[in-house]
Design a protein around this motif. Sequence first.
Motif, PDB file in Angstrom:
ATOM      1  N   TYR A   1       0.830  -1.103   0.062  1.00 50.60           N
ATOM      2  CA  TYR A   1       0.080  -0.007  -0.002  1.00 50.60           C
ATOM      3  C   TYR A   1       0.762   1.154  -0.090  1.00 50.60           C
ATOM      4  N   PHE A   2       2.081   1.373   0.673  1.00 53.82           N
ATOM      5  CA  PHE A   2       3.019   2.288   0.653  1.00 53.82           C
ATOM      6  C   PHE A   2       4.029   2.378  -0.225  1.00 53.82           C
TER       7      PHE A   2
ATOM      8  N   VAL B   1       0.687   4.792  -7.609  1.00 62.71           N
ATOM      9  CA  VAL B   1      -0.480   4.972  -8.086  1.00 62.71           C
ATOM     10  C   VAL B   1      -0.784   4.762  -9.450  1.00 62.71           C
ATOM     11  N   GLU B   2      -1.785   3.907  -9.918  1.00 64.79           N
ATOM     12  CA  GLU B   2      -1.945   3.422 -11.231  1.00 64.79           C
ATOM     13  C   GLU B   2      -3.473   3.531 -11.379  1.00 64.79           C
ATOM     14  N   PHE B   3      -3.943   3.664 -12.669  1.00 67.74           N
ATOM     15  CA  PHE B   3      -5.272   3.618 -13.027  1.00 67.74           C
ATOM     16  C   PHE B   3      -5.663   2.445 -13.730  1.00 67.74           C
TER      17      PHE B   3
ATOM     18  N   ASN C   1     -11.861   0.541 -13.410  1.00 66.87           N
ATOM     19  CA  ASN C   1     -12.273   2.007 -13.580  1.00 66.87           C
ATOM     20  C   ASN C   1     -11.963   2.722 -12.152  1.00 66.87           C
ATOM     21  N   SER C   2     -10.782   2.300 -11.694  1.00 64.66           N
ATOM     22  CA  SER C   2     -10.557   3.038 -10.469  1.00 64.66           C
ATOM     23  C   SER C   2      -8.918   2.942 -10.244  1.00 64.66           C
ATOM     24  N   PHE C   3      -8.354   3.838  -9.122  1.00 65.72           N
ATOM     25  CA  PHE C   3      -6.964   4.063  -9.047  1.00 65.72           C
ATOM     26  C   PHE C   3      -6.699   2.891  -8.162  1.00 65.72           C
ATOM     27  N   THR C   4      -5.353   2.284  -8.387  1.00 61.94           N
ATOM     28  CA  THR C   4      -5.257   0.979  -7.545  1.00 61.94           C
ATOM     29  C   THR C   4      -3.822   1.371  -7.190  1.00 61.94           C
ATOM     30  N   VAL C   5      -3.485   0.852  -5.936  1.00 57.28           N
ATOM     31  CA  VAL C   5      -2.112   0.709  -5.313  1.00 57.28           C
ATOM     32  C   VAL C   5      -1.631  -0.608  -5.178  1.00 57.28           C
TER      33      VAL C   5
END
Length: 449
Positions: A290-291, A295-297, A302-306
């Motif tokens: 998570y850290f 950050v990618e789309f 259809n969302s921003f993911t980590v």
Amino acid sequence: MTELRHRGPAETDLQAADDFRGLDKDGAPDGDAHSDSEAKGDTGLPDVPVPPDDTPQVLNKALSGLSSRWKNWWVRGILTLAMISFFFFIIYLGPMVLMMIVLCVQIKCFQEIITIGYSVYHSYHLPWFRTLSWYFLLCVNYFFYGETVTDYFFTLVQREEPLRILSKYHRFISFALYLTGFCMFVLSLVKKHYRLQFYMFGWTHVTLLIVVTQSHLIIHNLFEGMIWFIVPISCVICNDIMAYMFGFFFGRTPLIKLSPKKTWEGFVGGFFSTVVFGILLSYVMAGYRYFVCPVEFNSDSNSFTVDCQPSELFQLQEYPLPAVLQSLTGWATVHMYPFQIHSIALSAFASIVGPFGGFFASGFKRAFKIKDFANTIPGHGGIMDRFDCQYLMATFVNVYIASFIRGPNPSKVIQQLLALRLDQQLQIFNSLKAHLTERGLLPANEVAA
């Protein structure tokens, strides 16, 4: 203030220009006349009103029996804990919320600095300064955020028709918006006050350079992985707290004249505390995707993911210890994340060079004879008072990543290729295949096939 009200417009304008060049009324360098001008209280600029004490009544009553020194210590401590708690909360909400918080902080810092300039400018009743300042802020943010969205979320931009059009003509639109503001400024020029108006025009642009550009770099760091955002900011916060604590209890030797309360004891204590803190915090955070993931789309959801496979930077490695440390600890090797080594450089910068952002802000406030940029946070001053070191740190982190961390990104290259026409994609494919064949990485019969 009284002296300014009795001067004629032309004389006042010339005096303001002399102050801007760093000269007093006799033409002596400002550095030679600084103490005299402060003692006489005559800098040729209106004093910015000192904000009233806005400490909550609950704290005032609870701490009424303490001396002002200890009262300030408790107020700063309680508000610091509240701000740290809020910081943890927005980290939990995710990178997009963090980006919005950075934008809000940027706008508030800009407002605080522009208000100081407006207190000088408003006394001449000249038009459009405040309106143009906010207009230029809008233009610069449109340019920077547009560049960021296109760079990091290319897939999203190419999929949506309106975004694709805005992306294609982004720089032209940005230039047209700025040019409109430039023409508005020229039309606002008032006879006998040209020099002062250009001085305030420069004030706005320097403020944009300091505030907006640096906040844009903070967002770039955030998109590289939240750890590149959290660790540097936390190191600055840790250094600020520990330098204050060491200086409060042990400080005896003044550090710099710009900030008489800063001491060498606080500076050195803050340095060692911050380096240790940076190493420990990096160890804790480097184990969580998570850290550490950028950050990618995700076009499927259809969302921003980590989420990613952590790079070698965030995988435990075994390092041999120097002979001196082996004799002291009894350990031959130690397991560390490579990022922890980089965190030493980040925390060292936050402790040694970072405070100069605060010294710069102190010099700015002394020039206008104000204690704080605003009174937004009781015991701490304005938002700019809390982020003066953060902006300098953001630039260093961005340069550090570009110089020592970031390499070519194949995914971004592929995104750019997919945006080309089919014949262009085929041409690049054939060129790449021929190149790999010449290097012996592909068999020759692949070309014939």
